[in-house]
Design a protein around this motif. Structure first.
Motif, short mmCIF file in Angstrom:
data_model
loop_
_atom_site.label_atom_id
_atom_site.label_comp_id
_atom_site.label_asym_id
_atom_site.label_seq_id
_atom_site.Cartn_x
_atom_site.Cartn_y
_atom_site.Cartn_z
N GLY A 135 -9.24 8.28 5.92
CA GLY A 135 -10.07 9.47 5.72
C GLY A 135 -9.56 10.65 6.52
O GLY A 135 -8.39 11.02 6.46
N LYS B 53 -6.98 6.72 1.82
CA LYS B 53 -8.34 6.32 1.44
C LYS B 53 -9.01 5.56 2.57
O LYS B 53 -10.23 5.63 2.75
N GLU B 54 -8.22 4.81 3.33
CA GLU B 54 -8.77 4.01 4.41
C GLU B 54 -9.07 4.83 5.65
O GLU B 54 -10.11 4.66 6.29
N GLU C 246 -1.23 6.99 -0.27
CA GLU C 246 -2.58 7.33 -0.74
C GLU C 246 -3.57 6.22 -0.43
O GLU C 246 -4.72 6.48 -0.06
N ASP C 247 -3.14 4.96 -0.56
CA ASP C 247 -4.01 3.85 -0.21
C ASP C 247 -4.44 3.94 1.26
O ASP C 247 -5.60 3.70 1.60
N LYS D 249 0.82 -1.20 0.00
CA LYS D 249 0.00 0.00 0.00
C LYS D 249 0.86 1.26 0.00
O LYS D 249 1.86 1.34 0.73
N TRP E 140 -7.49 13.80 5.26
CA TRP E 140 -7.05 13.51 3.89
C TRP E 140 -8.20 13.55 2.89
O TRP E 140 -8.01 13.32 1.70
N HIS E 141 -9.40 13.86 3.37
CA HIS E 141 -10.54 13.95 2.46
C HIS E 141 -10.24 14.99 1.39
O HIS E 141 -9.91 16.14 1.69
N GLU F 217 -7.24 12.27 -2.12
CA GLU F 217 -7.18 11.08 -2.95
C GLU F 217 -7.39 11.43 -4.43
O GLU F 217 -8.30 12.17 -4.79
N GLY F 218 -6.49 10.90 -5.25
CA GLY F 218 -6.61 11.10 -6.68
C GLY F 218 -6.10 12.44 -7.18
O GLY F 218 -6.19 12.72 -8.37
#
Length: 267
Positions: free
Chosen positions: A253, A250-251, A246-247, A243, A256-257, A260-261
């Motif tokens: 949150g 995503k888990e 970024e992985d 991982k 970091w909202h 991602e991407g």
């Protein structure tokens, strides 16, 4: 009273305090300024086999799942199925019963084999704590040490010299902690400030992506990005489970909202 089975001395240690710590005026009772006082406190690690050690004596033995005195297996399995080493620890902080010391024993065993990683592991721990100021201090201290070494050795050709420095510390991955990097740790710690710092210093993320405040803070501390194109981008590092940071983002949150991407935590 039990004694340490390694050194046969009482299970206590003497620690020194500056009287200044206990006197807000900064003056000793004699009026001659702060003086050192000593205090004797417990230092007792009782393993589940019944043997007692001083903490330092146990670390010097560097046994992990067997008692270095009687040879009995001191490991057990937790409710989650993980291995653990439980003990009763009595020290300056009081008595802690059924404390799992396996992580500490594992780390000390690793550092005995790889003492050059001690500074990198301290750096990673600051990332896990989200301690921005301590991370900056370590980086600045490292720059000073490198400059001093360069003056002493000139263009050093000594083996391993190129492995020492901020670049290695920034990209360090914990071999006994699922190969996590500082960026993984910052995500877990929910420290966006530390993540921005690591991205600034150890990634190829376009500088236009950084908020102005990041540059202002870095400049005020005397740090800035050097050449990164020929170095590993911290965003590409994967932990033992494959991982990226970024992985993980995503888990977990949280702060970091919205990251991602965006390319901030990935390449």
């Amino acid at each position: 009273m039990p004694v340490c089975v390694a050194c046969n001395n009482p299970l206590e240690v003497e620690i020194e305090h500056d009287e200044e710590e206990e006197n807000d005026t900064g003056a000793s009772s004699s009026g001659k300024g702060p003086a050192a006082t000593s205090e004797t406190v417990p230092d007792d690690v009782q393993l589940n086999c019944g043997c007692h050690f001083h903490w330092d004596c146990l670390l010097e033995a560097y046994e992990i799942t067997e008692c270095p005195n009687c040879g009995k297996n001191i490991a057990s399995t937790s409710t989650t199925g993980a291995q653990q080493v439980l003990c009763n620890l009595n020290n300056e902080g009081g008595l802690q019963e059924r404390l799992d010391i396996l992580p500490l024993l594992s780390e000390e065993s690793y550092l005995k084999a790889y003492p050059e990683d001690r500074k990198s592991r301290a750096f990673l721990e600051f990332c896990r704590e989200g301690d921005y100021a301590a991370i900056v201090d370590m980086l600045l201290d490292d720059d000073v040490e490198e400059d001093d070494e360069d003056e002493e050795m000139g263009d050093s050709d000594q083996p391993g010299h190129e492995e020492v420095g901020a670049d290695r510390m920034l990209r360090y991955q914990d071999p006994i902690g699922d190969m996590q990097s500082g960026l993984h740790a910052a995500v877990h710690a929910q420290s966006r400030e530390v993540a921005w710092l690591l991205l600034l210093l150890a990634s190829n993320l376009n500088l236009k992506e950084f908020p102005a405040l990041v540059f202002q803070e870095a400049a005020s501390k005397g740090i800035m990005r050097g050449l990164t194109e020929d170095k590993v981008d911290i965003r590409s590092l994967r932990d033992a489970n494959g991982k990226t940071a970024e992985d993980i983002a995503k888990e977990v949150g949280g702060v970091w909202h919205g990251w991602e991407g965006t390319g901030r935590l990935s390449i």
